[in-house]
Design a protein around this motif. Structure first.
Motif, PDB file in Angstrom:
ATOM      1  N   UNK A  63       0.804  -1.214   0.000  1.00 59.83           N
ATOM      2  CA  UNK A  63       0.000   0.000   0.000  1.00 59.83           C
ATOM      3  C   UNK A  63       0.843   1.274   0.000  1.00 59.83           C
ATOM      4  N   UNK A  64       2.122   1.137  -0.306  1.00 61.29           N
ATOM      5  CA  UNK A  64       2.943   2.322  -0.501  1.00 61.29           C
ATOM      6  C   UNK A  64       2.727   2.882  -1.895  1.00 61.29           C
ATOM      7  N   UNK A  65       3.607   3.761  -2.289  1.00 65.34           N
ATOM      8  CA  UNK A  65       3.523   4.371  -3.612  1.00 65.34           C
ATOM      9  C   UNK A  65       4.268   3.539  -4.649  1.00 65.34           C
ATOM     10  N   UNK A  66       3.733   3.508  -5.847  1.00 62.75           N
ATOM     11  CA  UNK A  66       4.411   2.959  -7.017  1.00 62.75           C
ATOM     12  C   UNK A  66       4.738   4.146  -7.907  1.00 62.75           C
ATOM     13  N   UNK A  67       6.020   4.498  -7.980  1.00 65.22           N
ATOM     14  CA  UNK A  67       6.445   5.793  -8.508  1.00 65.22           C
ATOM     15  C   UNK A  67       7.085   5.645  -9.888  1.00 65.22           C
ATOM     16  N   UNK A  68       6.592   6.405 -10.846  1.00 63.94           N
ATOM     17  CA  UNK A  68       7.162   6.420 -12.190  1.00 63.94           C
ATOM     18  C   UNK A  68       8.562   7.031 -12.120  1.00 63.94           C
ATOM     19  N   UNK A  69       9.539   6.344 -12.713  1.00 63.24           N
ATOM     20  CA  UNK A  69      10.948   6.727 -12.602  1.00 63.24           C
ATOM     21  C   UNK A  69      11.507   6.979 -13.997  1.00 63.24           C
ATOM     22  N   UNK A  70      11.467   8.252 -14.424  1.00 68.58           N
ATOM     23  CA  UNK A  70      11.983   8.643 -15.742  1.00 68.58           C
ATOM     24  C   UNK A  70      12.958   9.820 -15.586  1.00 68.58           C
TER      25      UNK A  70
END
Length: 333
Positions: free
Chosen positions: A275-282
């Motif tokens: 339930x944490x964040x799933x962060x886009x990494x670009x």
């Protein structure tokens, strides 16, 4: 006219930037965007952009342009950011992969593996500062990585330096109640999930130590497919990064430009209860950061919905990927 997202691999595309809601009763993943992909924006503008686009939060990389961890009045500046995050309803994870925040001449230097003890201590001090910032922000975790093994350093020495350098950081994390989420990074000493477990065992499996799992890195070099990596990593997951990538090439790509099948990955992630964040990494797309941020969230929501609505009688199966066939692009983005 709003930009349209790329067609999700094995998931139907959405015709507009507004992110579709997850299926009723389905797993609720929470998506963020990394500020290391928005370095041409002031932090306040980046926060407002992500809130307007519908993101749940962000991965905040502490850097000279975004809450400089070495600048004056860090406590007061952190308080202002925390207030703004609360106003916008954004969650946050603190990331520490700024390229030149400690050394303007050497990327990611000094590292936790540096031959000079004083240099290693500077990196550890930065991580301790990040833990304190994270606590003040109410962040889910602090991300970090090991660094590249210096030339002339044997593996045993490098692992010993890593464990010794992280010990005071983990003490600070335990005191603050903020997990330290170490990220396996292609080309680094700690590059794989197996390496993470080596560190965990060396340190005695401390409660404050967790894992940052980068989905693209799984595609790049892990022997198992990304969805299986998610399942294997589940007990230690504290932070997740996501982007597209190709096998054996460490290059963070926009969704649709690589090889990852995202619906099974997101289904596996939701099934873990994460339930944490799933962060886009670009981090190499800041020149088009607002555009990429507008595309990424609808893609992820569409892929997540496809994962939820897939027939339960046809589970996804995938063969192990085996050894990567190409060399890594570099130590990290």
């Amino acid at each position: 006219m709003s930009p349209q997202p790329p067609a999700a691999r094995r998931a139907p595309a959405t015709p507009r930037t507004a992110a579709p809601a997850p299926a009723p009763g389905g797993p609720q993943l929470r998506f963020g965007y990394g500020t290391n992909g928005l370095t041409d924006l002031r932090l306040g503008d980046a926060l407002a952009l992500l809130a307007d686009l519908g993101y749940d939060g962000l991965g905040l990389t502490l850097d000279h342009m975004h809450l400089d961890p070495l600048g004056p009045d860090l406590g007061a500046r952190t308080h202002r950011v925390a207030h703004r995050l609360a106003q916008l309803g954004l969650e946050v994870t603190v990331e520490t992969g700024a390229r030149y925040v400690l050394d303007p001449r050497h990327k990611h230097g000094p590292s936790l593996l540096d031959p000079d003890p004083a240099a290693r201590a500077r990196r550890a001090d930065l991580l301790i500062r990040a833990v304190r910032v994270a606590a003040d922000l109410g962040a889910h975790a602090v991300q970090c990585f090991s660094g590249i093994t210096p030339a002339g350093t044997d593996a045993d020495t490098a692992w010993r330096r890593l464990a010794d350098s992280l010990t005071p950081v983990l003490d600070a994390a335990a005191t603050a109640g903020v997990p330290l989420a170490v990220e396996p990074e292609p080309g680094h000493l700690l590059a794989t999930l197996a390496d993470f477990h080596r560190l965990r065992r060396t340190l005695g499996d401390p409660d404050a130590l967790g894992l940052t799992l980068d989905i693209g890195h799984c595609q790049c070099l892990e022997p198992l497919p990304p969805a299986d990596c998610v399942r294997a990593a589940a007990p230690w997951l504290r932070h997740v990064q996501i982007e597209d990538m190709r096998r054996g090439v460490h290059e963070h790509l926009p969704f649709g430009d690589g090889e990852i099948d995202f619906p099974p990955v997101l289904a596996a992630l939701a099934a873990t209860g994460y339930r944490g964040l799933t962060v886009v990494e670009l981090p190499r797309h800041s020149h088009a950061g607002p555009y990429q941020a507008a595309l990424a969230l609808p893609f992820l929501r569409t892929a997540a919905t496809a994962a939820v609505t897939a027939s339960p009688g046809t589970p996804h199966t995938a063969r192990p990927l085996g050894a990567p066939s190409a060399t890594f692009e570099g130590s990290t983005a």
